[in-house]
Write a protein that holds these residues in place. Structure first.
Motif, PDB file in Angstrom:
ATOM      1  N   CYS A 195       3.323  -4.691   6.910  1.00 41.15           N
ATOM      2  CA  CYS A 195       1.951  -4.177   6.917  1.00 41.15           C
ATOM      3  C   CYS A 195       1.481  -3.974   5.482  1.00 41.15           C
ATOM      4  O   CYS A 195       2.085  -3.205   4.734  1.00 41.15           O
ATOM      5  CB  CYS A 195       1.866  -2.859   7.682  1.00 41.15           C
ATOM      6  N   LEU A 218      -1.480  -2.560   3.171  1.00 44.37           N
ATOM      7  CA  LEU A 218      -2.562  -1.593   3.298  1.00 44.37           C
ATOM      8  C   LEU A 218      -3.648  -1.851   2.266  1.00 44.37           C
ATOM      9  O   LEU A 218      -3.363  -1.992   1.070  1.00 44.37           O
ATOM     10  CB  LEU A 218      -2.014  -0.174   3.120  1.00 44.37           C
ATOM     11  N   GLU A 219      -4.890  -1.915   2.724  1.00 44.99           N
ATOM     12  CA  GLU A 219      -6.016  -2.100   1.813  1.00 44.99           C
ATOM     13  C   GLU A 219      -6.124  -0.906   0.863  1.00 44.99           C
ATOM     14  O   GLU A 219      -6.085   0.250   1.301  1.00 44.99           O
ATOM     15  CB  GLU A 219      -7.318  -2.240   2.585  1.00 44.99           C
ATOM     16  N   PRO A 220      -6.262  -1.140  -0.441  1.00 48.78           N
ATOM     17  CA  PRO A 220      -6.387  -0.031  -1.382  1.00 48.78           C
ATOM     18  C   PRO A 220      -7.818   0.497  -1.443  1.00 48.78           C
ATOM     19  O   PRO A 220      -8.775  -0.218  -1.132  1.00 48.78           O
ATOM     20  CB  PRO A 220      -5.984  -0.661  -2.719  1.00 48.78           C
ATOM     21  N   TRP A 260      -9.365  -6.521  -2.346  1.00 48.86           N
ATOM     22  CA  TRP A 260      -8.590  -6.623  -1.115  1.00 48.86           C
ATOM     23  C   TRP A 260      -8.472  -8.076  -0.663  1.00 48.86           C
ATOM     24  O   TRP A 260      -7.417  -8.498  -0.166  1.00 48.86           O
ATOM     25  CB  TRP A 260      -9.232  -5.774  -0.031  1.00 48.86           C
ATOM     26  N   GLN A 279      -6.251   2.905   8.727  1.00 53.88           N
ATOM     27  CA  GLN A 279      -5.031   3.487   8.194  1.00 53.88           C
ATOM     28  C   GLN A 279      -4.816   4.926   8.636  1.00 53.88           C
ATOM     29  O   GLN A 279      -3.796   5.536   8.306  1.00 53.88           O
ATOM     30  CB  GLN A 279      -5.037   3.382   6.664  1.00 53.88           C
ATOM     31  N   THR A 319       6.250  -1.656   4.719  1.00 53.36           N
ATOM     32  CA  THR A 319       4.879  -1.254   4.402  1.00 53.36           C
ATOM     33  C   THR A 319       4.610  -1.494   2.924  1.00 53.36           C
ATOM     34  O   THR A 319       5.396  -1.062   2.070  1.00 53.36           O
ATOM     35  CB  THR A 319       4.645   0.235   4.729  1.00 53.36           C
ATOM     36  N   GLU A 362       1.997  -0.805  -0.056  1.00 50.51           N
ATOM     37  CA  GLU A 362       0.859  -0.007  -0.507  1.00 50.51           C
ATOM     38  C   GLU A 362       0.461  -0.462  -1.913  1.00 50.51           C
ATOM     39  O   GLU A 362       1.321  -0.614  -2.785  1.00 50.51           O
ATOM     40  CB  GLU A 362       1.216   1.477  -0.523  1.00 50.51           C
ATOM     41  N   LEU A 398      -1.539   0.380  -5.327  1.00 47.10           N
ATOM     42  CA  LEU A 398      -2.110   1.465  -6.118  1.00 47.10           C
ATOM     43  C   LEU A 398      -2.555   0.918  -7.472  1.00 47.10           C
ATOM     44  O   LEU A 398      -1.976  -0.051  -7.976  1.00 47.10           O
ATOM     45  CB  LEU A 398      -1.089   2.583  -6.318  1.00 47.10           C
ATOM     46  N   ASP A 436       9.542   0.863   2.243  1.00 53.72           N
ATOM     47  CA  ASP A 436       8.228   1.128   1.651  1.00 53.72           C
ATOM     48  C   ASP A 436       8.141   0.450   0.285  1.00 53.72           C
ATOM     49  O   ASP A 436       8.993   0.680  -0.582  1.00 53.72           O
ATOM     50  CB  ASP A 436       7.987   2.628   1.495  1.00 53.72           C
ATOM     51  N   VAL A 469       5.603  -0.283  -3.083  1.00 57.99           N
ATOM     52  CA  VAL A 469       4.403   0.082  -3.825  1.00 57.99           C
ATOM     53  C   VAL A 469       4.188  -0.953  -4.915  1.00 57.99           C
ATOM     54  O   VAL A 469       5.114  -1.287  -5.663  1.00 57.99           O
ATOM     55  CB  VAL A 469       4.523   1.487  -4.449  1.00 57.99           C
TER      56      VAL A 469
END
Length: 344
Positions: free
Chosen positions: A33, A35-37, A45, A85, A94, A96, A98, A123, A125
């Motif tokens: 997954c 995730l749109e920031p 995006w 979200q 996932t 993410e 940033l 996870d 990042v």
């Protein structure tokens, strides 16, 4: 936690390059997954989605090509917009995005990191703001009166736009590699390290540590793919079901558990380090102690006249190298029992 950090200078040792292995992290086809920031950067995006889709597809394609299979290695990518979200999201991995690290000490040092919490739960990042370098020239007085040192310093700062596509995609591929079980690729060759950092030579692995302010150009290589195949086998993420680090398969109508240490015995035997009799004795011990269960049809003990067929030894070698699934190796064990080569 696996983090992309600045290289520290390595000493020159007579050690071989190697992977740091995290191990099998997935027991089924993972759902990833992204995730749109929350950012005002135009088309951020759209671009991040494209780069992530390309990274996932590249891992899938190369794994399937290396194992000469079709649609065995599968990863489902779900792109999660901001408005969705707030709902519970069930993902194995996932990602993410940033803008930059929240910890000042990680600024200009870290491009991303991965935390493998447990099996099927990782996870990632990724920091997406580009890093600019501003040249600053100044002088400092030398020890001798009237003389000065001329100094050039490059000061990094975060821009208000995305990292270019190639290094950003490279970082996503790198972190997915961590999530799937690969650690960093470590080299003790100072000259090679410098060439990789300067972009003069392409690294042998996507999993080398990456320095944000360098021009490293890395991509997934056969070395990375083969290392994942050694972890999972050749039949995808489902190929070996791990239960407390025991590899399980089936033989006859019974369930057989193959402890991972058997791979060492299989390799030593196939390489001629231990004899046929020693290998057969080890299998016999596991059967008698219910470590594995097979149909008993033979009662003869092993003798030097009862040579183990070459195909059984070949299977043992290939299995020890993760080139065939446990089922194929177990067929050889079943043959040894049914033919009476192994006494039970």
């Amino acid at each position: 936690m696996s983090t992309i950090l600045l290289f520290s200078p390595y000493q020159s040792f007579s050690q071989q390059d190697k992977f740091e292995i995290i191990g099998q992290t997935m027991t089924h086809d993972p759902t990833i997954c992204a995730l749109e920031p929350n950012t005002t950067i135009l088309d951020a995006w759209k671009k991040l989605s494209k780069y992530t889709r390309g990274a996932v597809l590249d891992w899938e394609t190369q794994l399937n090509q290396q194992t000469r299979t079709r649609d065995v290695w599968n990863m489902e990518l779900q792109l999660i917009p901001l408005e969705k979200q707030t709902h519970e999201i069930k993902c194995d991995i996932t990602i993410e995005f940033l803008p930059k690290p929240q910890n000042k000490e990680e600024e200009f040092v870290v491009l991303g990191y991965t935390i493998n919490n447990k099996q099927n739960d990782a996870d990632i990042v990724i920091y997406f703001l580009n890093i600019e370098l501003e040249r600053v020239d100044y002088t400092e007085p030398a020890n001798d009166p009237g003389y000065y040192y001329s100094i050039v310093e490059w000061i990094p700062s975060y821009a208000d736009y995305l990292i270019p596509s190639e290094p950003l995609t490279m970082t996503i591929k790198h972190e997915i590699g961590h999530a799937l079980g690969l650690g960093h690729y470590i080299s003790y060759d100072d000259d090679a390290l410098q060439k990789w950092q300067d972009g003069v030579q392409r690294p042998p692995s996507i999993m080398i540590p990456i320095e944000p302010t360098k021009v490293i150009s890395a991509d997934i290589t056969p070395l990375d793919v083969e290392k994942l195949i050694q972890i999972y086998g050749r039949d995808g993420f489902y190929s070996e079901e791990i239960v407390d680090e025991i590899y399980e398969s089936k033989i006859g109508h019974e369930r057989v558990a193959l402890p991972d240490w058997i791979r060492n015995n299989a390799k030593w035997w196939s390489d001629g380090i231990i004899s046929d009799k020693d290998f057969a004795s080890g299998i016999e011990f596991m059967i008698k102690n219910d470590i594995i269960t097979v149909e008993i049809t033979g009662t003869n003990s092993f003798s030097t006249e009862q040579k183990i067929p070459d195909w059984v030894k070949s299977n043992a070698k290939w299995w020890s190298e993760y080139l065939i699934p446990s089922e194929e190796f177990v067929k050889g064990l079943q043959f040894l029992v049914k033919s009476g080569i192994i006494q039970v």
